[in-house]
Write a protein that holds these residues in place. Structure first.
Motif, PDB file in Angstrom:
ATOM      1  N   ARG A   1      87.906 -53.338  32.940  1.00 48.33           N
ATOM      2  CA  ARG A   1      89.063 -52.645  32.355  1.00 48.33           C
ATOM      3  C   ARG A   1      89.656 -51.641  33.337  1.00 48.33           C
ATOM      4  O   ARG A   1      90.883 -51.481  33.416  1.00 48.33           O
ATOM      5  N   THR A   2      88.786 -50.974  34.095  1.00 49.16           N
ATOM      6  CA  THR A   2      89.280 -50.017  35.089  1.00 49.16           C
ATOM      7  C   THR A   2      90.093 -50.721  36.165  1.00 49.16           C
ATOM      8  O   THR A   2      91.157 -50.239  36.576  1.00 49.16           O
ATOM      9  N   LEU A   3      89.605 -51.871  36.626  1.00 53.87           N
ATOM     10  CA  LEU A   3      90.359 -52.646  37.617  1.00 53.87           C
ATOM     11  C   LEU A   3      91.738 -53.015  37.084  1.00 53.87           C
ATOM     12  O   LEU A   3      92.754 -52.852  37.776  1.00 53.87           O
ATOM     13  N   PHE A   4      91.757 -53.516  35.863  1.00 54.54           N
ATOM     14  CA  PHE A   4      93.020 -53.941  35.261  1.00 54.54           C
ATOM     15  C   PHE A   4      93.978 -52.761  35.123  1.00 54.54           C
ATOM     16  O   PHE A   4      95.169 -52.864  35.457  1.00 54.54           O
ATOM     17  N   ASP A   5      93.471 -51.631  34.639  1.00 56.97           N
ATOM     18  CA  ASP A   5      94.318 -50.452  34.441  1.00 56.97           C
ATOM     19  C   ASP A   5      94.861 -49.926  35.769  1.00 56.97           C
ATOM     20  O   ASP A   5      96.028 -49.517  35.862  1.00 56.97           O
ATOM     21  N   ALA A   6      94.011 -49.921  36.795  1.00 57.77           N
ATOM     22  CA  ALA A   6      94.448 -49.433  38.108  1.00 57.77           C
ATOM     23  C   ALA A   6      95.528 -50.342  38.688  1.00 57.77           C
ATOM     24  O   ALA A   6      96.530 -49.866  39.245  1.00 57.77           O
ATOM     25  N   ALA A   7      95.322 -51.645  38.560  1.00 56.67           N
ATOM     26  CA  ALA A   7      96.312 -52.596  39.073  1.00 56.67           C
ATOM     27  C   ALA A   7      97.642 -52.442  38.345  1.00 56.67           C
ATOM     28  O   ALA A   7      98.721 -52.476  38.964  1.00 56.67           O
ATOM     29  N   LYS A   8      97.579 -52.268  37.040  1.00 61.27           N
ATOM     30  CA  LYS A   8      98.800 -52.081  36.248  1.00 61.27           C
ATOM     31  C   LYS A   8      99.512 -50.797  36.657  1.00 61.27           C
ATOM     32  O   LYS A   8     100.743 -50.767  36.808  1.00 61.27           O
ATOM     33  N   TRP A   9      98.750 -49.733  36.861  1.00 62.03           N
ATOM     34  CA  TRP A   9      99.319 -48.436  37.245  1.00 62.03           C
ATOM     35  C   TRP A   9     100.041 -48.543  38.589  1.00 62.03           C
ATOM     36  O   TRP A   9     101.146 -48.019  38.761  1.00 62.03           O
ATOM     37  N   LEU A  10      99.431 -49.224  39.545  1.00 61.60           N
ATOM     38  CA  LEU A  10     100.052 -49.391  40.861  1.00 61.60           C
ATOM     39  C   LEU A  10     101.300 -50.267  40.779  1.00 61.60           C
ATOM     40  O   LEU A  10     102.316 -49.981  41.423  1.00 61.60           O
ATOM     41  N   LYS A  11     101.226 -51.319  39.993  1.00 58.69           N
ATOM     42  CA  LYS A  11     102.381 -52.211  39.858  1.00 58.69           C
ATOM     43  C   LYS A  11     103.570 -51.474  39.264  1.00 58.69           C
ATOM     44  O   LYS A  11     104.723 -51.685  39.680  1.00 58.69           O
ATOM     45  N   GLU A  12     103.317 -50.601  38.304  1.00 60.85           N
ATOM     46  CA  GLU A  12     104.396 -49.827  37.690  1.00 60.85           C
ATOM     47  C   GLU A  12     105.075 -48.908  38.696  1.00 60.85           C
ATOM     48  O   GLU A  12     106.225 -48.499  38.493  1.00 60.85           O
ATOM     49  N   ARG A  13     104.380 -48.590  39.774  1.00 57.77           N
ATOM     50  CA  ARG A  13     104.926 -47.709  40.810  1.00 57.77           C
ATOM     51  C   ARG A  13     105.339 -48.477  42.060  1.00 57.77           C
ATOM     52  O   ARG A  13     105.581 -47.882  43.107  1.00 57.77           O
ATOM     53  N   ASN A  14     105.386 -49.794  41.924  1.00 58.51           N
ATOM     54  CA  ASN A  14     105.855 -50.654  43.014  1.00 58.51           C
ATOM     55  C   ASN A  14     104.998 -50.508  44.269  1.00 58.51           C
ATOM     56  O   ASN A  14     105.502 -50.517  45.396  1.00 58.51           O
ATOM     57  N   VAL A  15     103.689 -50.366  44.081  1.00 59.01           N
ATOM     58  CA  VAL A  15     102.757 -50.288  45.205  1.00 59.01           C
ATOM     59  C   VAL A  15     101.929 -51.572  45.222  1.00 59.01           C
ATOM     60  O   VAL A  15     101.347 -51.952  44.209  1.00 59.01           O
ATOM     61  N   ASP A  16     101.891 -52.240  46.366  1.00 56.15           N
ATOM     62  CA  ASP A  16     101.119 -53.477  46.487  1.00 56.15           C
ATOM     63  C   ASP A  16      99.622 -53.174  46.505  1.00 56.15           C
ATOM     64  O   ASP A  16      99.185 -52.151  47.055  1.00 56.15           O
TER      65      ASP A  16
ATOM     66  N   ALA B   1      86.067 -43.456  39.517  1.00 56.19           N
ATOM     67  CA  ALA B   1      86.373 -42.358  40.440  1.00 56.19           C
ATOM     68  C   ALA B   1      87.416 -42.795  41.462  1.00 56.19           C
ATOM     69  O   ALA B   1      88.314 -42.021  41.831  1.00 56.19           O
ATOM     70  N   ASP B   2      87.301 -44.029  41.930  1.00 55.45           N
ATOM     71  CA  ASP B   2      88.281 -44.555  42.880  1.00 55.45           C
ATOM     72  C   ASP B   2      89.686 -44.544  42.289  1.00 55.45           C
ATOM     73  O   ASP B   2      90.665 -44.241  42.986  1.00 55.45           O
ATOM     74  N   PHE B   3      89.793 -44.902  41.017  1.00 55.79           N
ATOM     75  CA  PHE B   3      91.103 -44.923  40.363  1.00 55.79           C
ATOM     76  C   PHE B   3      91.716 -43.522  40.381  1.00 55.79           C
ATOM     77  O   PHE B   3      92.912 -43.348  40.643  1.00 55.79           O
ATOM     78  N   GLY B   4      90.897 -42.519  40.133  1.00 55.40           N
ATOM     79  CA  GLY B   4      91.391 -41.149  40.217  1.00 55.40           C
ATOM     80  C   GLY B   4      91.846 -40.801  41.625  1.00 55.40           C
ATOM     81  O   GLY B   4      92.888 -40.159  41.819  1.00 55.40           O
ATOM     82  N   ASN B   5      91.072 -41.239  42.620  1.00 51.39           N
ATOM     83  CA  ASN B   5      91.451 -40.988  44.013  1.00 51.39           C
ATOM     84  C   ASN B   5      92.736 -41.719  44.384  1.00 51.39           C
ATOM     85  O   ASN B   5      93.555 -41.210  45.157  1.00 51.39           O
ATOM     86  N   ILE B   6      92.903 -42.923  43.840  1.00 48.64           N
ATOM     87  CA  ILE B   6      94.125 -43.685  44.100  1.00 48.64           C
ATOM     88  C   ILE B   6      95.337 -42.946  43.546  1.00 48.64           C
ATOM     89  O   ILE B   6      96.372 -42.819  44.218  1.00 48.64           O
ATOM     90  N   ARG B   7      95.225 -42.448  42.331  1.00 51.96           N
ATOM     91  CA  ARG B   7      96.356 -41.727  41.726  1.00 51.96           C
ATOM     92  C   ARG B   7      96.735 -40.511  42.568  1.00 51.96           C
ATOM     93  O   ARG B   7      97.924 -40.251  42.809  1.00 51.96           O
ATOM     94  N   SER B   8      95.723 -39.778  43.021  1.00 51.14           N
ATOM     95  CA  SER B   8      96.000 -38.593  43.844  1.00 51.14           C
ATOM     96  C   SER B   8      96.616 -38.979  45.181  1.00 51.14           C
ATOM     97  O   SER B   8      97.572 -38.344  45.650  1.00 51.14           O
ATOM     98  N   ALA B   9      96.068 -40.032  45.802  1.00 55.82           N
ATOM     99  CA  ALA B   9      96.547 -40.445  47.120  1.00 55.82           C
ATOM    100  C   ALA B   9      97.966 -41.001  47.057  1.00 55.82           C
ATOM    101  O   ALA B   9      98.773 -40.772  47.964  1.00 55.82           O
ATOM    102  N   VAL B  10      98.281 -41.736  45.997  1.00 52.32           N
ATOM    103  CA  VAL B  10      99.636 -42.274  45.858  1.00 52.32           C
ATOM    104  C   VAL B  10     100.642 -41.140  45.716  1.00 52.32           C
ATOM    105  O   VAL B  10     101.726 -41.162  46.313  1.00 52.32           O
TER     106      VAL B  10
END
Length: 246
Positions: free
Chosen positions: A150-165, A113-122
């Motif tokens: 796996r969720t942690l890894f996917d979220a980190a990869k998603w943020l890195k692709e968008r240049n977000v620390d 759920a956090d990953f979904g919130n991160i995508r929306s917030a970004v």
């Protein structure tokens, strides 16, 4: 020791004149230190990777937009004062940098759920730095550790692709409660994924466990154990500042 501005100029391949200009523009962090009662081994605060976007903004004295998932870092506080402690600690260490905290974010929950919130917030706020307090809800819910990882890894990869620390903060250590051991699987998985993918992790669990051990060694009153949660604002700020000024 080589000055920080000169080291950065050398890494960037700048000539002596440009390096001198950088030295004039660069404002070193203040000499703020972690309070004696909050000190923990450096390994708990060491970042695996650079916070490139945040470092670049700090170098240029530009505002840093910070998205925090989870409660107040450093213990409970009134809603109107959320993030105050962390903001104070960061501003003390980097007085030339303005930190803008995005407080309209939801409370930390399950990682998926956090990953979904991160995508929306970004998409909505365009943060530069995400501080993700993760794992507590998944530990209590007995979430599958592999799926969580796996969720942690996917979220980190998603943020890195968008240049977000990204900085992960694992669950707090809560001593002398019957369910403490349910955190071990998730804390271990966070460290495993962080090590494998070189993710930045503030080891809150280990840091608070260390501080609790120190409390027992010094024979402090049990009530002081809760007050040590306030240390986390200092420790998270210290970890971030070390990462962007090394």
């Amino acid at each position: 020791m080589e000055p920080l501005w000169r080291k950065r100029a050398r890494r960037a391949g700048l000539g002596s004149a440009a390096a001198l200009i950088l030295g004039l523009l660069w404002t070193a962090p203040s000499s703020a230190e972690v309070s004696p009662r909050c000190r923990v081994p450096d390994v708990y605060l060491s970042m695996s990777a650079d916070l490139k976007r945040t470092e670049r903004l700090v170098d240029r004295a530009r505002p840093v937009r910070v998205l925090v998932l989870g409660p107040e870092i450093g213990g409970p506080s009134p809603p109107e004062k959320r993030r105050v402690r962390l903001h104070q600690e960061l501003s003390t260490r980097l007085p030339q940098t303005e930190f803008e905290f995005l407080d309209e974010t939801p409370q930390s929950g399950l990682a998926e759920a956090d990953f979904g919130n991160i995508r929306s917030a970004v998409a909505r706020f365009e943060p530069d730095l995400v501080l993700w307090q993760v794992g507590g809800a998944d530990a209590i819910a007995l979430s599958d550790a592999e799926a969580f990882g796996r969720t942690l890894f996917d979220a980190a990869k998603w943020l890195k692709e968008r240049n977000v620390d990204l900085v992960l903060i694992d669950p707090p250590f809560v001593p002398r409660v019957p369910h403490e051991q349910i955190y071990w699987r998730i804390v271990g998985k966070i460290r495993e994924v962080s090590d494998r993918a070189r993710l930045n992790l503030v080891q809150r669990y280990a840091a608070m466990q260390f501080l609790d051990f120190q409390r027992q060694k010094l024979k402090e009153e049990p009530a002081d154990a809760g007050s040590r949660r306030v240390c986390m604002a200092e420790l998270v700020a210290e970890a971030i500042v070390k990462a962007v000024t090394r």
